[in-house]
Design a protein around this motif. Structure first.
Motif, mmCIF file in Angstrom:
data_model
loop_
_atom_site.group_PDB
_atom_site.id
_atom_site.type_symbol
_atom_site.label_atom_id
_atom_site.label_comp_id
_atom_site.label_asym_id
_atom_site.label_seq_id
_atom_site.Cartn_x
_atom_site.Cartn_y
_atom_site.Cartn_z
ATOM 1 N N GLU A 50 -76.897 140.882 -6.193
ATOM 2 C CA GLU A 50 -76.595 139.705 -7.015
ATOM 3 C C GLU A 50 -77.861 138.937 -7.360
ATOM 4 O OE1 GLU A 50 -73.667 137.615 -4.715
ATOM 5 O OE2 GLU A 50 -72.044 138.921 -5.378
ATOM 6 N N ASN A 53 -79.751 140.898 -9.978
ATOM 7 C CA ASN A 53 -79.112 140.793 -11.286
ATOM 8 C C ASN A 53 -79.365 139.435 -11.933
ATOM 9 O OD1 ASN A 53 -78.213 143.365 -10.839
ATOM 10 N ND2 ASN A 53 -76.071 142.808 -10.537
ATOM 11 N N ARG A 57 -81.216 138.877 -15.564
ATOM 12 C CA ARG A 57 -80.697 138.035 -16.661
ATOM 13 C C ARG A 57 -81.706 136.950 -17.047
ATOM 14 N NH1 ARG A 57 -75.746 139.342 -14.118
ATOM 15 N NH2 ARG A 57 -75.865 137.621 -12.668
ATOM 16 N N SER A 79 -77.592 150.509 -17.548
ATOM 17 C CA SER A 79 -77.340 149.621 -16.396
ATOM 18 C C SER A 79 -77.839 148.210 -16.669
ATOM 19 C CB SER A 79 -78.013 150.158 -15.137
ATOM 20 O OG SER A 79 -77.428 151.372 -14.745
ATOM 21 N N ILE A 83 -75.616 144.677 -16.799
ATOM 22 C CA ILE A 83 -75.964 143.492 -16.007
ATOM 23 C C ILE A 83 -76.122 142.276 -16.913
ATOM 24 C CG2 ILE A 83 -77.777 142.448 -14.585
ATOM 25 C CD1 ILE A 83 -78.216 145.352 -13.452
#
Length: 87
Positions: A50, A53, A57, A79, A83
């Motif tokens: 998490e 990711n 972002r 992938s 995400i």
């Protein structure tokens, strides 16, 4: 999974009741549905992914391309897109 002797954790009446169904065998007692952990919660892997990711972002919002992110994080372009566009 560790085996535990029934008579060391259960009341004797319950052990005797179980013996009317099975003796000297193994019984699996599943966890309650409300106490099950999601994948990776015990090891901390879920948290790490998490965090990664979120960083992906953030990097994307700051202008890095999908191809650059794939190279940086050793993930496929597909992938990275999943995400970026989740949530």
């Amino acid at each position: 999974m560790k085996y535990i002797k029934a008579d060391s954790v259960l009341p004797i009446a319950l052990v005797e009741e179980l013996q009317s169904y099975i003796q000297g065998g193994y019984i699996y007692v599943p966890s309650r549905k409300d106490s099950k952990k999601k994948w990776g919660e015990l090891s901390g892997c879920r948290y790490e992914i998490e965090q990664r990711n979120r960083k992906i972002r953030k990097d994307y919002q700051q202008g890095k391309s999908v191809d650059e992110l794939a190279d940086i994080y050793y993930l496929s372009v597909h992938s990275i897109r999943k995400i970026i566009y989740e949530k």
